[in-house]
Design an enzyme around this catalytic site. Sequence first.
Site, PDB file in Angstrom:
ATOM      1  CB  CYS A  78      -0.933  -0.076   1.246  1.00  0.00           C
ATOM      2  SG  CYS A  78      -2.411   1.263   0.967  1.00  0.00           S
ATOM      3  CG  HIS A 180      -4.506  -3.027   1.969  1.00  0.00           C
ATOM      4  ND1 HIS A 180      -3.524  -2.474   3.081  1.00  0.00           N
ATOM      5  CD2 HIS A 180      -4.992  -1.875   1.826  1.00  0.00           C
ATOM      6  CE1 HIS A 180      -3.568  -1.306   3.354  1.00  0.00           C
ATOM      7  NE2 HIS A 180      -4.418  -0.753   2.620  1.00  0.00           N
ATOM      8  CD  GLU A 182      -2.861  -6.220   4.401  1.00  0.00           C
ATOM      9  OE1 GLU A 182      -3.300  -5.113   4.723  1.00  0.00           O
ATOM     10  OE2 GLU A 182      -2.120  -6.599   3.174  1.00  0.00           O
TER      11      GLU A 182
END
Length: 200
Positions: A78, A180, A182
């Site tokens: 990011c 992102h 994750e």
Amino acid sequence: MSVVTVLSYGAGNVASVQFALERLGATVRLTADPAELADAERLILPGVGAAGYAMARLAELGLIEPIRAFPRPLLGVCLGQQLLFDASDEGGGVPLLGLIPGRVGRLEPAPDRPVPHMGWSRLSIVRADPLLEGIDEDAWAYFVHSYVCPDGEATLARADYGGPVPAVVRNGLRWGCQFHPERSAAAGARILQNFLELTP
């Protein structure tokens, strides 16, 4: 078992990155110690918020030169991707790490494209790379950002937000994901797994 070091410098969503990596079976080391950074097998630079604050924190902790000198796989996530570039227009101009050529600019808003760009967008693969192994064309990834990296030779994958958004970039052993991973479901997990398997 893969061991990955995540920089915990007060400007990143460290916990969610840590949990995503641990779900993949990795051993995660959180640090803001320049010596531990230098010894890492592989390094993740997370980041959310303002580039100026993030760079100030890295400077305060003595991490800028160790990051620049890091000789093994490095992944910026990011804001962490944006920090890899030369400079940002944010706040009137912020010098960044200078690991990938180019200047980060503000996303231009439009009636159907509010800023920040927040939500799911499809990825378009520009060229093959070990980080993108197993990622399908048009895979979905989750974005939250108001600034965009320059689209150039470093771009491995793009998203479309009224213009090209470099979603994955690379220069040597330095990679970045604007989204992102994750929080990007199966595609994000595969990218993190690929990073863990990169040869130091």
